[in-house]
Design an enzyme around this catalytic site. Structure first.
Site, mmCIF file in Angstrom:
data_model
loop_
_atom_site.group_PDB
_atom_site.id
_atom_site.type_symbol
_atom_site.label_atom_id
_atom_site.label_comp_id
_atom_site.label_asym_id
_atom_site.label_seq_id
_atom_site.Cartn_x
_atom_site.Cartn_y
_atom_site.Cartn_z
ATOM 1 N N LYS A 145 13.676 -39.536 -5.018
ATOM 2 C CA LYS A 145 12.596 -40.499 -5.244
ATOM 3 C C LYS A 145 11.255 -39.798 -5.449
ATOM 4 O O LYS A 145 11.018 -38.744 -4.861
ATOM 5 C CB LYS A 145 12.488 -41.451 -4.032
ATOM 6 C CG LYS A 145 13.738 -42.277 -3.813
ATOM 7 C CD LYS A 145 13.772 -42.989 -2.482
ATOM 8 C CE LYS A 145 12.835 -44.156 -2.402
ATOM 9 N NZ LYS A 145 13.058 -44.938 -1.137
ATOM 10 N N LYS B 76 19.169 -40.264 1.953
ATOM 11 C CA LYS B 76 20.548 -40.752 1.920
ATOM 12 C C LYS B 76 20.538 -42.028 1.077
ATOM 13 O O LYS B 76 19.657 -42.872 1.211
ATOM 14 C CB LYS B 76 20.986 -41.058 3.353
ATOM 15 C CG LYS B 76 22.317 -41.717 3.466
ATOM 16 C CD LYS B 76 23.282 -40.852 4.257
ATOM 17 C CE LYS B 76 24.709 -41.323 4.077
ATOM 18 N NZ LYS B 76 25.477 -40.471 3.167
ATOM 19 N N LYS C 216 4.098 -42.190 -0.360
ATOM 20 C CA LYS C 216 5.379 -42.526 0.253
ATOM 21 C C LYS C 216 5.855 -41.504 1.276
ATOM 22 O O LYS C 216 6.455 -41.863 2.280
ATOM 23 C CB LYS C 216 6.426 -42.747 -0.834
ATOM 24 C CG LYS C 216 5.959 -43.822 -1.819
ATOM 25 C CD LYS C 216 7.044 -44.292 -2.709
ATOM 26 C CE LYS C 216 7.941 -45.184 -1.902
ATOM 27 N NZ LYS C 216 8.734 -46.094 -2.709
ATOM 28 N N HIS D 125 14.461 -54.524 -8.924
ATOM 29 C CA HIS D 125 13.593 -54.309 -7.762
ATOM 30 C C HIS D 125 12.499 -55.361 -7.621
ATOM 31 O O HIS D 125 11.581 -55.202 -6.830
ATOM 32 C CB HIS D 125 12.989 -52.900 -7.761
ATOM 33 C CG HIS D 125 14.019 -51.822 -7.837
ATOM 34 N ND1 HIS D 125 15.022 -51.694 -6.913
ATOM 35 C CD2 HIS D 125 14.231 -50.841 -8.748
ATOM 36 C CE1 HIS D 125 15.798 -50.686 -7.233
ATOM 37 N NE2 HIS D 125 15.345 -50.151 -8.351
ATOM 38 N N LEU E 6 21.932 -45.561 0.327
ATOM 39 C CA LEU E 6 22.690 -46.607 1.016
ATOM 40 C C LEU E 6 23.384 -47.466 -0.038
ATOM 41 O O LEU E 6 22.749 -47.911 -0.990
ATOM 42 C CB LEU E 6 21.744 -47.449 1.878
ATOM 43 C CG LEU E 6 20.939 -46.633 2.905
ATOM 44 C CD1 LEU E 6 19.795 -47.448 3.475
ATOM 45 C CD2 LEU E 6 21.841 -46.153 4.027
ATOM 46 N N ARG F 239 -0.987 -55.425 2.737
ATOM 47 C CA ARG F 239 -1.631 -56.617 2.156
ATOM 48 C C ARG F 239 -0.762 -57.837 2.444
ATOM 49 O O ARG F 239 0.317 -57.715 3.014
ATOM 50 C CB ARG F 239 -1.728 -56.442 0.639
ATOM 51 C CG ARG F 239 -0.350 -56.160 0.039
ATOM 52 C CD ARG F 239 -0.298 -56.243 -1.445
ATOM 53 N NE ARG F 239 0.921 -55.644 -1.967
ATOM 54 C CZ ARG F 239 2.094 -56.231 -2.051
ATOM 55 N NH1 ARG F 239 2.249 -57.469 -1.615
ATOM 56 N NH2 ARG F 239 3.150 -55.606 -2.543
ATOM 57 N N GLU G 130 8.762 -52.619 5.242
ATOM 58 C CA GLU G 130 10.001 -52.894 4.506
ATOM 59 C C GLU G 130 11.123 -51.947 4.920
ATOM 60 O O GLU G 130 10.912 -50.733 5.029
ATOM 61 C CB GLU G 130 9.755 -52.750 2.996
ATOM 62 C CG GLU G 130 8.777 -53.773 2.455
ATOM 63 C CD GLU G 130 8.760 -53.852 0.925
ATOM 64 O OE1 GLU G 130 8.353 -54.899 0.412
ATOM 65 O OE2 GLU G 130 9.151 -52.872 0.258
HETATM 66 P P1 ADP Z 1 9.202 -48.490 -5.037
HETATM 67 O O1 ADP Z 1 7.937 -48.207 -4.302
HETATM 68 O O2 ADP Z 1 9.314 -47.742 -6.336
HETATM 69 O O3 ADP Z 1 9.483 -49.967 -5.183
HETATM 70 P P2 ADP Z 1 11.044 -48.251 -2.768
HETATM 71 O O4 ADP Z 1 11.126 -47.042 -1.921
HETATM 72 O O5 ADP Z 1 10.388 -49.459 -2.202
HETATM 73 O O6 ADP Z 1 10.375 -47.849 -4.177
HETATM 74 O O7 ADP Z 1 12.481 -48.639 -3.249
HETATM 75 C C1 ADP Z 1 12.700 -49.648 -4.201
HETATM 76 C C2 ADP Z 1 14.148 -50.071 -4.169
HETATM 77 O O8 ADP Z 1 15.010 -48.968 -4.500
HETATM 78 C C3 ADP Z 1 14.643 -50.571 -2.835
HETATM 79 O O9 ADP Z 1 14.321 -51.934 -2.613
HETATM 80 C C4 ADP Z 1 16.136 -50.349 -3.009
HETATM 81 O O10 ADP Z 1 16.665 -51.358 -3.842
HETATM 82 C C5 ADP Z 1 16.210 -49.029 -3.756
HETATM 83 N N1 ADP Z 1 16.267 -47.898 -2.805
HETATM 84 C C6 ADP Z 1 15.233 -47.160 -2.360
HETATM 85 N N2 ADP Z 1 15.640 -46.215 -1.486
HETATM 86 C C7 ADP Z 1 16.979 -46.350 -1.373
HETATM 87 C C8 ADP Z 1 18.010 -45.684 -0.604
HETATM 88 N N3 ADP Z 1 17.731 -44.652 0.216
HETATM 89 N N4 ADP Z 1 19.283 -46.124 -0.742
HETATM 90 C C9 ADP Z 1 19.577 -47.157 -1.577
HETATM 91 N N5 ADP Z 1 18.683 -47.824 -2.326
HETATM 92 C C10 ADP Z 1 17.394 -47.432 -2.224
#
Ligand code: ADP
Length: 447
Positions: free
Chosen positions: A158, A201, A116, A235, A203, A291, A275
């Protein structure tokens, strides 16, 4: 063009890929576990190979068995579908070493986007807007505090190796930061064996908007518009639509142009999804999936282009069949994921489908691998089908969806159909007025 494609997946997506191969005059081989001997993809394929017992790691994730099945049947390419080995760089590399084409991007591109932090860095370098945050993993609390103060609270911590929404913690003020950091680290360590974390940040009320892109591997990139997948539970996407009710055509062209150029510059080959979280008119990159996505049919509905055909063409060296100016967005499409689950608690509901009747008519597509009398094995994902409805505009699409849902009958197990029948009559949904938290709130209020 390929002579014979092996499909390394099961369920509706195996059938989806099989249909595309048949249309292109390509022979099909499917692999299956002992739990799937009666599955529709096994019945319809030209050849099938049983590769192991029910657990995925011994069958659908078993690289050696799949490569052996290719050698036995003489398949010259593998389509991985989604899930399972579709984003496994090692699998792509091993196939390449055996002179078998992986229908997807290179192992190196999968690797970059699978990390990531590396993915975010690459996106930024390619001019894709990213969420403000730390430039890589954070080393200690001091650095975390400095970055958080710079970008402003609330922040989210994260896991670098993250996936499935695990290892994420929100801190609303500096007082929360220490605990959030420690919890995220230990969750990440336990879940992924890697406790590296980064800060972004947070959101508050974003939408999830993703761009469908394609590269021809020779420096050309195009986009097929966006999908709005904001209706999620834990999610997991539940309902997806194209176009997004929140975007206008200028915004679409702008973000689409940025993504298509990035894909071209990367030299990317095949289908990808970039995304974003979208809030107050701004896009923030979160990840790229290398994919085909579950929700790709809504894009097919509004563009009239078969994305699996494009994947196969590109992988076989035939390039894309369309240029950006050929891709037009026509009307509106919505997909509902029909899961074998309780429609409120989402607990899995495997068992035998005693009766299965699908809706039809203009603008209605059902992608499913199940049938009356089919016994759903308890070992895999609970998705049993997808209902995709197209209309000339969103209002027509919603009216058609309501009537298609009325016609859909699945007896013998619980499914998520009743949830969609509720959603289609909800004023917020009718107005397209929802963010990524809407569904969870709706489900909690209803309890
Ligand atoms: P994963 O790979 O674990 O699915 P993602 O980075 O795609 O992680 O994030 C999964 C979900 O977490 C997003 O769809 C959103 O709902 C929430 N999320 C991730 N980053 C943020 C952020 N910076 N602010 C708010 N929600 C977030």
């Amino acid at each position: 063009m390929f002579q014979k494609v092996l499909i390394a997946n099961r369920g509706e997506i195996a059938l989806r890929v099989l249909r595309a191969c048949k249309e292109l005059g390509i022979q099909t081989v499917v692999v299956h576990s002992t739990a799937d001997s009666d599955a529709m993809h096994v019945r319809l394929a030209d050849e099938s190979v049983c590769i192991g017992p029910p657990p995925s790691r011994e069958s659908y994730l078993n690289i050696h068995q799949i490569v052996a099945a290719c050698e036995i049947t003489g398949a010259d390419a593998v389509h991985p579908g989604y899930g399972f080995l579709s984003e496994n760089a090692k699998f792509a590399d091993i196939l390449a070493a055996h002179n078998i084409t992986f229908i997807g991007p290179s192992g190196d591109h999968i690797r970059i986007m699978g990390d990531k932090i590396e993915a975010k860095r690459t996106a930024k370098r390619l001019g894709i807007p990213v969420v403000p945050g730390s430039d890589g993993a954070i080393s200690d609390e001091k650095e975390a505090k400095r970055v958080a103060a710079e970008i402003g609270y609330p922040v989210i911590i994260k896991a670098s190796a993250g996936g499935g929404g695990r290892g994420m913690k929100v801190a609303r003020s500096e007082a929360d930061l220490e605990v959030a950091l420690q919890t995220a680290r230990s969750e990440a360590g336990a879940a992924f064996g890697d406790d590296a974390v980064y800060i972004e940040k947070f959101l508050e009320k974003p939408r999830h908007i993703e761009l469908q892109v394609f590269g021809d591997g020779a420096g050309r990139g195009v986009h097929f518009g966006e999908r709005d997948c904001s209706l999620q539970r834990r999610h997991q996407k539940v309902w997806e639509e194209a176009n997004s009710p929140a975007l206008n055509s200028e915004e679409r062209a702008r973000i689409g142009g940025i993504c298509a150029k990035a894909i071209a510059d990367l030299g990317y080959s095949g289908a990808g999804t970039i995304e974003f979280l979208y809030e107050n008119g701004e896009f923030y990159f979160i990840e790229m999936n290398t994919r085909l996505q579950v929700e790709h049919p809504v894009t097919e509905a509004i563009t009239g282009i078969d994305l699996v055909h494009e994947q196969i063409r590109v992988a076989s060296g035939g390039g894309l069949s369309v240029r950006q100016e050929d891709i037009k967005f026509n009307g509106h499409a919505i997909e509902c994921r029909i899961n074998a689950e309780d429609p409120r608690t989402f607990t899995p509901s495997p068992g035998t489908i005693t009766h299965f009747h699908t809706p039809g008519g203009l603008g209605v597509r059902v992608d499913s691998g199940v049938y009356s009398g089919y016994r759903i094995p308890p070992y895999y994902d609970s998705l049993i089908g997808k209902l995709i409805v197209h209309g000339r505009n969103r209002v027509e699409c919603m009216m058609r969806l309501r009537r298609a849902l009325d016609e859909f009958v699945v007896d013998g197990i619980k499914t998520t159909l009743p949830l969609f029948r509720d959603l289609v009559g909800n004023p917020d949904i009718a107005n397209g007025d929802y963010d990524i938290h809407w569904l969870e709130k709706y489900l909690a209020e209803d309890d």
